[in-house]
Design a protein around this motif. Structure first.
Motif, PDB file in Angstrom:
ATOM      1  N   THR A   1       4.498  -5.097 -18.082  1.00 54.27           N
ATOM      2  CA  THR A   1       3.172  -5.559 -18.505  1.00 54.27           C
ATOM      3  C   THR A   1       3.289  -6.561 -19.654  1.00 54.27           C
ATOM      4  O   THR A   1       2.550  -7.544 -19.707  1.00 54.27           O
ATOM      5  CB  THR A   1       2.270  -4.375 -18.912  1.00 54.27           C
ATOM      6  N   THR A   2       4.236  -6.318 -20.565  1.00 51.90           N
ATOM      7  CA  THR A   2       4.448  -7.253 -21.671  1.00 51.90           C
ATOM      8  C   THR A   2       4.920  -8.607 -21.149  1.00 51.90           C
ATOM      9  O   THR A   2       4.441  -9.661 -21.587  1.00 51.90           O
ATOM     10  CB  THR A   2       5.473  -6.684 -22.673  1.00 51.90           C
TER      11      THR A   2
ATOM     12  N   THR B   1       1.983 -10.410 -19.513  1.00 55.60           N
ATOM     13  CA  THR B   1       1.056 -10.930 -20.516  1.00 55.60           C
ATOM     14  C   THR B   1       1.634 -12.191 -21.170  1.00 55.60           C
ATOM     15  O   THR B   1       0.941 -13.203 -21.313  1.00 55.60           O
ATOM     16  CB  THR B   1       0.768  -9.870 -21.595  1.00 55.60           C
TER      17      THR B   1
ATOM     18  N   TRP C   1      -2.906  -7.837 -16.468  1.00 54.34           N
ATOM     19  CA  TRP C   1      -2.237  -8.130 -17.733  1.00 54.34           C
ATOM     20  C   TRP C   1      -1.982  -9.630 -17.872  1.00 54.34           C
ATOM     21  O   TRP C   1      -2.099 -10.197 -18.963  1.00 54.34           O
ATOM     22  CB  TRP C   1      -0.929  -7.344 -17.852  1.00 54.34           C
ATOM     23  N   CYS C   2      -1.635 -10.274 -16.775  1.00 53.24           N
ATOM     24  CA  CYS C   2      -1.395 -11.718 -16.806  1.00 53.24           C
ATOM     25  C   CYS C   2      -2.689 -12.473 -17.119  1.00 53.24           C
ATOM     26  O   CYS C   2      -2.688 -13.412 -17.911  1.00 53.24           O
ATOM     27  CB  CYS C   2      -0.810 -12.174 -15.470  1.00 53.24           C
TER      28      CYS C   2
ATOM     29  N   GLY D   1      -3.341 -12.320 -20.657  1.00 52.14           N
ATOM     30  CA  GLY D   1      -2.519 -13.307 -21.357  1.00 52.14           C
ATOM     31  C   GLY D   1      -3.111 -14.705 -21.286  1.00 52.14           C
ATOM     32  O   GLY D   1      -3.117 -15.438 -22.275  1.00 52.14           O
TER      33      GLY D   1
END
Length: 199
Positions: A23-24, A27, A160-161, A164
């Motif tokens: 997920t990080t 993002t 999540w993207c 971001g």
């Protein structure tokens, strides 16, 4: 059929949506490159998680338990790769000024992150143990878990993207971009710690 699979779907959606390595990365990629250019990373990560869940259901967990050196090698390789990614993310600046992270991560990069991700293995093995009754055998369970986790990961990583990309619209200065990238790099590096905790 949906009533019997619904608990598995909910489990997969919740577990793939919680913050972690994939997920990080999604993002950070969304903030740095936008949604479209991040699709290979997200598709690879979803496919990687699907294959981890399927492999866990098919019995690879037994091999990892029987050969501790293989598990240690996966941890070392995974940690080194994630530290390198965290460094690249932390050093990047705004998209138009960045030279150190000039292109988004690839399909293979996204898939390999999941194969070295303890959270992915924990999700896959936990689901295999908890939902084995939904299938007639290991192969059917592998197909079911692979499909459910792959789709759930594709959905959650996309969200999540998008987060971001929305965050990127708020950042106006090079200093704000560098601060965001340092934070995302540190979060990614911190996500390695659970990999080394004793089971």
């Amino acid at each position: 059929m949906l009533e019997t699979v619904l608990p598995l779907i909910l489990f997969a959606l919740v577990s793939t949506s919680t913050p972690g390595i994939a997920t990080t990365l999604s993002t950070a990629s969304g903030a740095q490159f936008g949604f479209r250019r991040s699709v290979p990373l997200m598709a690879g990560s979803a496919a990687g998680l699907a294959s981890v869940a399927a492999a866990g259901a098919a019995g690879l967990a037994g091999l990892l338990a029987a050969v501790p050196s293989l598990q240690l090698a996966m941890k070392v390789a995974g940690s080194a790769y994630l530290v390198w990614l965290a460094f690249k993310i932390g050093r990047s600046g705004p998209p138009n000024l960045d030279v150190s992270m000039a292109k988004p991560n690839s399909f293979f990069g996204g898939a390999s992150v999941q194969w070295m991700n303890p959270k992915g293995w924990a999700m896959g093995l936990g689901a295999a143990a908890s939902f084995a009754a939904l299938a007639d055998g290991p192969l059917q369970l592998a197909l079911l878990l692979g499909a459910v986790f792959g789709l759930a990961a594709a959905l959650s990583l996309s969200l999540w993207c998008v987060a971001g990309t929305l965050l990127a619209r708020l950042l106006k200065t090079e200093r704000q971009w560098r601060a965001l990238n340092v934070v995302l790099g540190l979060v990614l590096a911190a996500s390695i710690v659970p990999m080394w905790r004793p089971a």
